[in-house]
Design a protein around this motif. Structure first.
Motif, PDB file in Angstrom:
ATOM      1  N   PHE A 172       0.862  -1.181   0.000  1.00  0.00           N
ATOM      2  CA  PHE A 172       0.000   0.000   0.000  1.00  0.00           C
ATOM      3  C   PHE A 172       0.899   1.233   0.000  1.00  0.00           C
ATOM      4  CE2 PHE A 172      -1.992  -3.559   2.039  1.00  0.00           C
ATOM      5  CZ  PHE A 172      -3.332  -3.505   1.692  1.00  0.00           C
ATOM      6  N   PHE A 173       0.689   2.142  -0.951  1.00  0.00           N
ATOM      7  CA  PHE A 173       1.569   3.306  -1.066  1.00  0.00           C
ATOM      8  C   PHE A 173       0.899   4.381  -1.920  1.00  0.00           C
ATOM      9  CE2 PHE A 173       2.481   0.274  -4.399  1.00  0.00           C
ATOM     10  CZ  PHE A 173       2.475   1.048  -5.550  1.00  0.00           C
ATOM     11  N   LYS A 174       1.460   5.595  -1.846  1.00  0.00           N
ATOM     12  CA  LYS A 174       1.039   6.688  -2.721  1.00  0.00           C
ATOM     13  C   LYS A 174       2.100   6.897  -3.795  1.00  0.00           C
ATOM     14  CE  LYS A 174      -1.888   9.468   0.363  1.00  0.00           C
ATOM     15  NZ  LYS A 174      -2.052  10.790   1.029  1.00  0.00           N
ATOM     16  N   ALA A 175       1.628   7.120  -5.017  1.00  0.00           N
ATOM     17  CA  ALA A 175       2.563   7.325  -6.126  1.00  0.00           C
ATOM     18  C   ALA A 175       1.872   8.098  -7.233  1.00  0.00           C
ATOM     19  CB  ALA A 175       3.074   5.994  -6.655  1.00  0.00           C
ATOM     20  N   THR A 176       2.671   8.691  -8.097  1.00  0.00           N
ATOM     21  CA  THR A 176       2.144   9.395  -9.274  1.00  0.00           C
ATOM     22  C   THR A 176       2.337   8.504 -10.498  1.00  0.00           C
ATOM     23  OG1 THR A 176       2.696  11.541  -8.310  1.00  0.00           O
ATOM     24  CG2 THR A 176       2.309  11.473 -10.694  1.00  0.00           C
ATOM     25  N   LEU A 177       1.257   8.264 -11.215  1.00  0.00           N
ATOM     26  CA  LEU A 177       1.306   7.407 -12.400  1.00  0.00           C
ATOM     27  C   LEU A 177       1.879   8.169 -13.592  1.00  0.00           C
ATOM     28  CD1 LEU A 177      -2.165   5.692 -11.999  1.00  0.00           C
ATOM     29  CD2 LEU A 177       0.021   4.499 -12.018  1.00  0.00           C
ATOM     30  N   LYS A 178       2.818   7.536 -14.290  1.00  0.00           N
ATOM     31  CA  LYS A 178       3.441   8.149 -15.469  1.00  0.00           C
ATOM     32  C   LYS A 178       3.430   7.158 -16.629  1.00  0.00           C
ATOM     33  CE  LYS A 178       7.340   8.870 -13.426  1.00  0.00           C
ATOM     34  NZ  LYS A 178       8.754   9.297 -13.192  1.00  0.00           N
ATOM     35  N   LYS A 226       4.584  -2.685 -23.209  1.00  0.00           N
ATOM     36  CA  LYS A 226       3.277  -3.158 -23.683  1.00  0.00           C
ATOM     37  C   LYS A 226       3.315  -4.647 -24.013  1.00  0.00           C
ATOM     38  CE  LYS A 226       0.703   0.788 -25.535  1.00  0.00           C
ATOM     39  NZ  LYS A 226       0.051   1.331 -26.745  1.00  0.00           N
ATOM     40  N   THR A 227       4.450  -5.126 -24.503  1.00  0.00           N
ATOM     41  CA  THR A 227       4.556  -6.566 -24.782  1.00  0.00           C
ATOM     42  C   THR A 227       4.452  -7.379 -23.497  1.00  0.00           C
ATOM     43  OG1 THR A 227       6.982  -6.682 -24.605  1.00  0.00           O
ATOM     44  CG2 THR A 227       6.050  -6.077 -26.756  1.00  0.00           C
ATOM     45  N   LYS A 228       4.689  -6.738 -22.359  1.00  0.00           N
ATOM     46  CA  LYS A 228       4.553  -7.388 -21.060  1.00  0.00           C
ATOM     47  C   LYS A 228       3.228  -7.046 -20.378  1.00  0.00           C
ATOM     48  CE  LYS A 228       9.519  -7.481 -20.081  1.00  0.00           C
ATOM     49  NZ  LYS A 228       9.656  -8.886 -19.708  1.00  0.00           N
ATOM     50  N   GLY A 229       2.368  -6.302 -21.093  1.00  0.00           N
ATOM     51  CA  GLY A 229       1.079  -5.921 -20.524  1.00  0.00           C
ATOM     52  C   GLY A 229       1.173  -4.806 -19.508  1.00  0.00           C
ATOM     53  N   ILE A 230       2.233  -3.988 -19.592  1.00  0.00           N
ATOM     54  CA  ILE A 230       2.448  -2.885 -18.645  1.00  0.00           C
ATOM     55  C   ILE A 230       2.281  -1.562 -19.383  1.00  0.00           C
ATOM     56  CG2 ILE A 230       4.127  -1.772 -17.112  1.00  0.00           C
ATOM     57  CD1 ILE A 230       5.426  -4.557 -16.770  1.00  0.00           C
ATOM     58  N   TYR A 231       1.462  -0.659 -18.831  1.00  0.00           N
ATOM     59  CA  TYR A 231       1.162   0.605 -19.505  1.00  0.00           C
ATOM     60  C   TYR A 231       1.633   1.824 -18.716  1.00  0.00           C
ATOM     61  CZ  TYR A 231      -1.922  -2.310 -22.342  1.00  0.00           C
ATOM     62  OH  TYR A 231      -2.424  -3.273 -23.179  1.00  0.00           O
ATOM     63  N   THR A 232       1.871   1.660 -17.418  1.00  0.00           N
ATOM     64  CA  THR A 232       2.214   2.818 -16.583  1.00  0.00           C
ATOM     65  C   THR A 232       3.404   2.512 -15.687  1.00  0.00           C
ATOM     66  OG1 THR A 232       0.577   2.083 -14.940  1.00  0.00           O
ATOM     67  CG2 THR A 232      -0.128   3.760 -16.535  1.00  0.00           C
ATOM     68  N   LEU A 233       4.023   3.607 -15.199  1.00  0.00           N
ATOM     69  CA  LEU A 233       5.166   3.519 -14.296  1.00  0.00           C
ATOM     70  C   LEU A 233       4.845   4.249 -13.000  1.00  0.00           C
ATOM     71  CD1 LEU A 233       8.016   4.528 -16.784  1.00  0.00           C
ATOM     72  CD2 LEU A 233       7.252   2.211 -16.262  1.00  0.00           C
ATOM     73  N   MET A 234       5.455   3.777 -11.916  1.00  0.00           N
ATOM     74  CA  MET A 234       5.375   4.478 -10.630  1.00  0.00           C
ATOM     75  C   MET A 234       6.761   4.454 -10.002  1.00  0.00           C
ATOM     76  SD  MET A 234       1.756   2.999  -9.083  1.00  0.00           S
ATOM     77  CE  MET A 234       2.109   1.280  -9.427  1.00  0.00           C
ATOM     78  N   SER A 235       7.129   5.531  -9.336  1.00  0.00           N
ATOM     79  CA  SER A 235       8.434   5.601  -8.684  1.00  0.00           C
ATOM     80  C   SER A 235       8.260   6.212  -7.294  1.00  0.00           C
ATOM     81  CB  SER A 235       9.398   6.439  -9.530  1.00  0.00           C
ATOM     82  OG  SER A 235      10.670   6.480  -8.934  1.00  0.00           O
ATOM     83  N   ILE A 236       8.779   5.529  -6.276  1.00  0.00           N
ATOM     84  CA  ILE A 236       8.640   6.008  -4.901  1.00  0.00           C
ATOM     85  C   ILE A 236       9.926   5.760  -4.127  1.00  0.00           C
ATOM     86  CG2 ILE A 236       6.138   5.664  -4.792  1.00  0.00           C
ATOM     87  CD1 ILE A 236       6.689   3.047  -3.289  1.00  0.00           C
ATOM     88  N   ASP A 237      10.086   6.454  -3.025  1.00  0.00           N
ATOM     89  CA  ASP A 237      11.173   6.200  -2.094  1.00  0.00           C
ATOM     90  C   ASP A 237      10.802   4.989  -1.233  1.00  0.00           C
ATOM     91  OD1 ASP A 237      12.647   7.022   0.744  1.00  0.00           O
ATOM     92  OD2 ASP A 237      13.783   7.514  -1.062  1.00  0.00           O
TER      93      ASP A 237
END
Length: 804
Positions: free
Chosen positions: A135-141, A159-170
């Motif tokens: 559980f975390f807060k993140a900004t979708l990119k 997309k070939t892996k079915g992934i459309y967005t990125l998230m980066s957190i500390d």
């Protein structure tokens, strides 16, 4: 319908490609899909369902399913900070600084969402377990697309892996980690991966451990980049991915063992298939193992029910299943190499064996299979890696048997670890020796002076024609069945095309402003001369801009040498790539504006370099010269390397292109009387507020300005003031942060600017424009073909040559 799945696959792939390359509105797609359903229903009712109906249906399915997979559900929350609940599906990467996990997102801001994966980057150490809920807060990119044509497209790869967005957190941003009630499938998967890693780490040296772990888990991240490059250069990239070769070796050996303990054939097959599919789950079902699992399942099933097995048809069915699951699998390099290699073995092996007659036996069968694989994958490897190994075939013959033995021994060690672990000390010695031997052979072959041939990336249509050529060579396309009239028509048609292409060839110059982020690198092709102005680079050493962008881009467009490299000045963002270019290309002259400090000084000592000053004039060819305007001998800008930048005008016939490096206001003032009426300007210092004064821009009055600048750079380049000056001067500005690579083609009557992106997005090809363009192209070709046929009809065969 003979090989019905193969025919359906071809049309399904056409549908995927049409959607990917042509902009089709959602309304048109919905209409086509509904119409195809009605058309199918009508044919079923009328009992007139035939091949053409199914082919049309699969074409529309390719378009429709690609449309459904085009965007992810999480994209609705892009740019927003959201509260995420997700499950850890896979550890993607782990270093001392970051950890990357593929997360299955379950909730966003407390609301359930359709199951979708996202890539989570954690800065720091967290060591999350598979199956744990986080559980975390993140900004979708959104992931980045390639901004230079032909280079790696990270967004498409995900997309070939079915992934459309990125998230980066500390690491401390994760509010909660729940490891209670982790499903058993995750525990089995994690335990299996840890066991595989620990067994080989205990008994093998570091290099051999990373190789065999990489092969078994199908993850090249375990390998050093130098070893990945070694296998790729030798045409052995397919070995690093779990493929049909691995599954075939494993399943054959397993069935052999089980049969020796007296278990019946059907039970043996059942156990083997359970093992294959379980192994696939553990390593995450990459396309290659899914393909192999489906193929072997049908193969063994056919043996049980005693029915004939059409390998190519079942291979096509496997491809259809994978492309139904995710149509973007089509753009995966692993998917392409895996299916093309398998298809080549099926299609070409018997024909090669026939050509090698009277030689026969298992060794000849192996030679035929390896030749078949090389024929199939070489054009694809050339497209992606721009290298063809002359000795790759030899490397395959020597290395594949050794690695096959090593793979069997590795799985024996994994089994023995649970029974008699002490025996693995002895087996580890044997495995180490086997893997050391294959590394020795690889490096020995790699030392041969003539091995790798650098090639440009062929067009897709060129690859298609290469395969057609092989189909003709192996008599899969029987051109002797064509009538004499058709044969002659084809010959004359091709002559028409050759003559028209010769007539339409014009002398031109190409200037490619490569997008290297916050830096400069400009490739120029004038006649037969290849020139580079600056090499790109970054103050952040780990970005490797020259290695990841400049070098591969030059290779993809067919550059084999550089007649000259101009270094405007020795800041990292302009000169960092000099070393790697010297290592990979034959370089004519290196032109510099000032003597640098180390490490560049050491590089220059071993190479031809020329120090340029105002008034120097370099003749490039009969139409082109480069006139140096700056620097001068008595410069007093010792503390400002930017103002030591080389400034010069490239003159091509009547077109002037001004290159300014990173000069600032002081130098611009010195140049006010030096140049007038510039057509194209490489804007100074990335559009910084320290350059591009109003007086300077008004004096040179450029029609086109190109700013090489990084996206969202920390310097806030380009300056709003500079952009305003260009707008007042009515100068059309292109920026690499928004337009990607900017290509300018200069011909006798002017020039054409072609940005790769429009407002940070790839230029869209709309359906009506695409059809109109190809309609005209089709009409031209039809006209040529009919003209040739009419000529044939009017001329008796014996007079045809005289008429020509």
């Amino acid at each position: 319908m003979k090989r019905s799945f193969t025919n359906l696959l071809v049309f399904y792939i056409f549908g995927i490609l049409i959607f990917y390359f042509v902009n089709i509105s959602s309304n048109i797609i919905i209409f086509l899909f509904l119409f195809s359903i009605l058309y199918l229903s009508y044919n079923i009712i009328k009992s007139s369902l035939n091949q053409s109906v199914l082919l049309y249906l699969f074409l529309i399915l390719g378009i429709s399913i690609s449309f459904l997979h085009a965007n992810g559900n999480l994209e609705k929350s892009l740019g927003q900070e959201v509260y995420v609940k997700g499950v850890v599906e896979h550890l993607d990467k782990k270093t001392s600084e970051i950890e990357k996990y593929i997360i299955s997102v379950k909730e966003v801001n407390g609301k359930s969402v359709p199951k979708e994966k996202s890539l989570l980057t954690i800065i720091g150490e967290k060591d999350l377990k598979l199956g744990s809920r986080v559980f975390f807060k993140a900004t979708l990119k959104l992931p980045m697309e390639n901004t230079n044509p032909g280079l790696f497209n990270y967004k498409l790869y995900l997309k070939t892996k079915g992934i459309y967005t990125l998230m980066s957190i500390d690491s401390n941003a994760i509010e909660k980690i729940d490891i209670s009630n982790i499903p058993i499938r995750y525990k089995v998967k994690e335990k299996s991966i840890l066991t595989i890693e620990n067994v080989f780490k205990s008994y093998l040296n570091k290099e051999n451990n990373s190789l065999i772990t990489s092969i078994i888990l199908g993850d090249s991240d375990y390998l050093d980049e130098s070893n990945v490059e070694l296998y790729r250069d030798m045409g052995l990239a397919h070995i690093l991915a779990v493929s049909g070769l691995h599954i075939g070796i494993i399943s054959s050996f397993l069935m052999f063992l089980i049969s020796r303990i007296g278990i019946k054939r059907k039970t043996n097959i059942f156990i083997t298939l359970i093992f294959i599919w379980s192994y696939g789950y553990i390593i995450g079902y990459p396309p290659s193992i899914l393909r192999a699992s489906i193929l072997f399942s049908f193969l063994y099933l056919s043996k049980i029910i005693h029915k004939p097995y059409d390998s190519l048809n079942i291979l096509s069915l496997a491809a259809i299943i994978l492309l139904f699951i995710n149509p973007y699998n089509l753009f995966s390099v692993g998917f392409q190499l895996s299916f093309i290699a398998s298809g080549s073995i099926i299609v070409f092996t018997d024909r090669i064996t026939y050509l090698l007659y009277p030689l026969k036996g298992k060794f000849i069968d192996t030679i035929s299979s390896l030749l078949a694989v090389n024929i199939g994958v070489s054009p694809v490897q050339a497209y992606y890696f721009n290298k063809i190994s002359i000795l790759g075939f030899l490397a395959n013959i020597l290395i594949v048997p050794i690695l096959s033995f090593s793979l069997i021994l590795s799985f024996i060690m994994l089994g023995i670890e649970f029974i008699v672990p002490s025996l693995n000390s002895l087996l580890g010695i044997v495995l180490n020796g086997s893997l050391n031997l294959q590394f020795f052979i690889l490096r020995l072959i790699g030392k041969f002076p003539i091995n790798l041939i650098r090639v440009f990336s062929p067009e897709i249509i060129t690859i298609v024609f290469i395969f057609i050529f092989f189909f003709i060579i192996f008599e899969m396309i029987d051109i002797s069945s064509f009538s004499k009239g058709i044969e002659k028509t084809i010959v004359i048609y091709l002559l028409f095309l050759i003559l028209i292409n010769i007539v339409s060839i014009k002398e031109n110059m190409e200037i490619h402003f490569i997008d290297v982020g916050q830096g400069d690198s400009i490739y120029i092709r004038s006649g037969k001369k290849d020139i580079l102005i600056d090499t790109g680079g970054s103050i952040f050493k780990n970005h490797n801009i020259p290695e990841k962008i400049v070098l591969p881009y030059l290779e993809k467009i067919g550059v084999r040498k550089l007649d000259a490299i101009f270094i405007s000045h020795f800041h990292e963002d302009h000169s960092q790539g000099l070393e790697i270019l010297l290592d990979n290309f034959k370089i004519g002259n290196i032109f510099i504006s000032h003597i640098p400090t180390d490490p560049y000084l050491d590089l220059l000592k071993d190479n031809r370099y020329v120090l340029l000053r105002k008034g120097d004039n370099i003749t490039i060819d009969k139409n082109t010269n480069f006139k140096v305007l700056w620097p001068i001998d008595d410069m007093d800008y010792e503390d400002n390397i930017n103002n030591k930048s080389m400034v010069g005008v490239l003159n091509y016939k009547d077109i002037k292109v001004l290159f300014t490096g990173d000069i600032e206001k002081e130098v611009e003032e010195s140049l006010l009387e030096e140049v007038r009426g510039v057509d194209i300007l490489k804007v100074g210092h990335h559009g910084s507020d320290t350059s591009s004064t109003l007086s300077f821009i008004e004096a040179i009055s450029p029609k086109i300005g190109v700013i090489s600048v990084g996206q969202k750079n920390m310097y806030n380049h380009p300056s709003g003031r500079v952009i305003g000056i260009f707008e007042e001067n009515k100068t059309k500005v292109y920026r690499t942060d928004k337009n990607g690579l900017v290509k300018i083609v200069i011909v006798e009557d002017g020039y054409e600017v072609s940005p790769y992106l429009i407002d940070e997005k790839k230029k869209e090809v709309y359906l009506e424009d695409y059809l109109l363009h190809n309609y005209n192209y089709f009409l031209y070709n039809l006209l040529f073909f009919l003209s040739a046929y009419i000529l044939i009809k009017k001329s008796p065969e014996e007079e045809l040559i005289n008429d020509l």
